[in-house]
Design a protein around this motif. Structure first.
Motif, PDB file in Angstrom:
ATOM      1  N   ARG A  31       0.813  -1.221   0.000  1.00 49.42           N
ATOM      2  CA  ARG A  31       0.000   0.000   0.000  1.00 49.42           C
ATOM      3  C   ARG A  31       0.849   1.275   0.000  1.00 49.42           C
ATOM      4  O   ARG A  31       0.638   2.147  -0.854  1.00 49.42           O
ATOM      5  N   PRO A  32       1.809   1.433   0.935  1.00 48.53           N
ATOM      6  CA  PRO A  32       2.609   2.666   0.898  1.00 48.53           C
ATOM      7  C   PRO A  32       3.474   2.793  -0.350  1.00 48.53           C
ATOM      8  O   PRO A  32       3.678   3.901  -0.856  1.00 48.53           O
ATOM      9  N   PHE A  35       1.198   3.929  -3.033  1.00 46.70           N
ATOM     10  CA  PHE A  35       0.831   5.330  -2.806  1.00 46.70           C
ATOM     11  C   PHE A  35       1.931   6.269  -3.272  1.00 46.70           C
ATOM     12  O   PHE A  35       1.679   7.222  -4.018  1.00 46.70           O
ATOM     13  N   TRP A  36       3.164   6.005  -2.843  1.00 42.14           N
ATOM     14  CA  TRP A  36       4.254   6.918  -3.188  1.00 42.14           C
ATOM     15  C   TRP A  36       4.602   6.847  -4.665  1.00 42.14           C
ATOM     16  O   TRP A  36       5.015   7.848  -5.262  1.00 42.14           O
ATOM     17  N   THR A  38       2.429   6.270  -7.223  1.00 42.71           N
ATOM     18  CA  THR A  38       1.422   7.048  -7.954  1.00 42.71           C
ATOM     19  C   THR A  38       1.515   8.534  -7.609  1.00 42.71           C
ATOM     20  O   THR A  38       1.315   9.389  -8.477  1.00 42.71           O
ATOM     21  N   THR A  39       1.850   8.831  -6.363  1.00 41.56           N
ATOM     22  CA  THR A  39       1.986  10.234  -5.961  1.00 41.56           C
ATOM     23  C   THR A  39       3.160  10.886  -6.675  1.00 41.56           C
ATOM     24  O   THR A  39       3.065  12.035  -7.137  1.00 41.56           O
ATOM     25  N   TYR A 101      -6.299  17.193  -4.964  1.00 46.05           N
ATOM     26  CA  TYR A 101      -6.621  15.979  -5.723  1.00 46.05           C
ATOM     27  C   TYR A 101      -7.808  16.219  -6.655  1.00 46.05           C
ATOM     28  O   TYR A 101      -7.809  15.763  -7.808  1.00 46.05           O
ATOM     29  N   SER A 138      -3.632   7.481  -5.979  1.00 45.67           N
ATOM     30  CA  SER A 138      -2.903   8.165  -4.917  1.00 45.67           C
ATOM     31  C   SER A 138      -3.858   8.645  -3.829  1.00 45.67           C
ATOM     32  O   SER A 138      -3.581   8.508  -2.632  1.00 45.67           O
ATOM     33  N   TRP A 139      -4.982   9.197  -4.244  1.00 44.36           N
ATOM     34  CA  TRP A 139      -5.980   9.670  -3.275  1.00 44.36           C
ATOM     35  C   TRP A 139      -6.534   8.517  -2.438  1.00 44.36           C
ATOM     36  O   TRP A 139      -6.675   8.629  -1.224  1.00 44.36           O
ATOM     37  N   LEU A 141      -5.140   5.639  -1.771  1.00 46.00           N
ATOM     38  CA  LEU A 141      -4.120   4.933  -0.991  1.00 46.00           C
ATOM     39  C   LEU A 141      -3.443   5.810   0.052  1.00 46.00           C
ATOM     40  O   LEU A 141      -2.584   5.318   0.793  1.00 46.00           O
ATOM     41  N   ARG A 142      -3.801   7.083   0.127  1.00 42.05           N
ATOM     42  CA  ARG A 142      -3.093   7.992   1.027  1.00 42.05           C
ATOM     43  C   ARG A 142      -3.210   7.531   2.483  1.00 42.05           C
ATOM     44  O   ARG A 142      -4.263   7.034   2.894  1.00 42.05           O
TER      45      ARG A 142
END
Length: 213
Positions: A31-32, A35-36, A38-39, A101, A138-139, A141-142
């Motif tokens: 997950r992290p 997230f990072w 895609t971010t 976002y 990203s949104w 998974l934040r």
């Protein structure tokens, strides 16, 4: 016989528990990372886009003419893209992040719609579609410290509640060091690669018929 059955059952349940634990651990790691990843993609695109629009490069001007948008629209986009990139990568600021976002998704979904309306092919609207999907990912998974309290996952709320009422961690000044450093690097890369980007996108614009050779 009963002892053997009990032992077999314990082995089975123990193996199942271990599998569940490994599955949860894998999800906790994936997950992290997702997230990072895609971010980083959307922040880099927002920063590069703000630089391209601020100049603006030939590709931007040709695209605006093709879609029927005024020239000054590039400067408006540049300002909002820079603000969204900063808000998304910065620690804390959950409410501002929500709007960033939304703005990023609106930017890329509008780009897709604009190209579809004028009859462009997948070659032109496929890229903003991918960026829009990355923004959604990203949104979604934040982590907890980047969410509004009302939108946190139940598991994350329980974790916060179990910290003796401490609540979510505070955003300390040093937490800004990495985001600021990353923004500086990405802006530097965007400016340094601008000549190469102009040469590359010039070929695309000619190929698409937006400008004459």
């Amino acid at each position: 016989m009963q002892t053997q059955t009990t032992t077999t059952f314990q082995h089975a349940t123990g193996g199942k528990s271990a599998a569940v634990a490994r599955s949860g651990w894998d999800r906790g790691r994936i997950r992290p990372v997702a997230f990072w990843a895609t971010t980083f993609v959307i922040v880099f695109e927002l920063i590069a886009g703000s630089v391209w629009n601020l100049v603006p490069i030939e590709w931007v001007e040709a695209q605006l003419r093709h879609l029927g948008y005024p020239h000054f629209f590039a400067y408006v986009l540049a300002a909002w893209q820079a603000g969204a990139a900063i808000a998304i990568i910065a620690p804390g600021l959950p409410l501002i992040k929500e709007w960033a976002y939304v703005g990023a998704f609106f930017l890329w979904s509008s780009a897709v719609a604009s190209h579809l309306i004028v009859g462009d092919s997948l070659q032109t609207w496929g890229v903003p579609l991918v960026f829009g999907a990355c923004a959604i990912a990203s949104w979604a998974l934040r982590p907890a410290d980047r969410r509004l309290p009302a939108t946190r996952l139940r598991r994350e709320r329980r974790a916060d509640a179990g910290q003796d009422g401490a609540g979510p961690p505070e955003t300390r000044p040093r937490a800004w060091a990495v985001p600021i450093g990353l923004l500086v690097v990405l802006y530097a890369v965007s400016f340094l690669t601008l000549p190469a980007a102009e040469a590359m996108t010039h070929g695309w614009a000619v190929e698409l018929g937006w400008i004459d050779e």
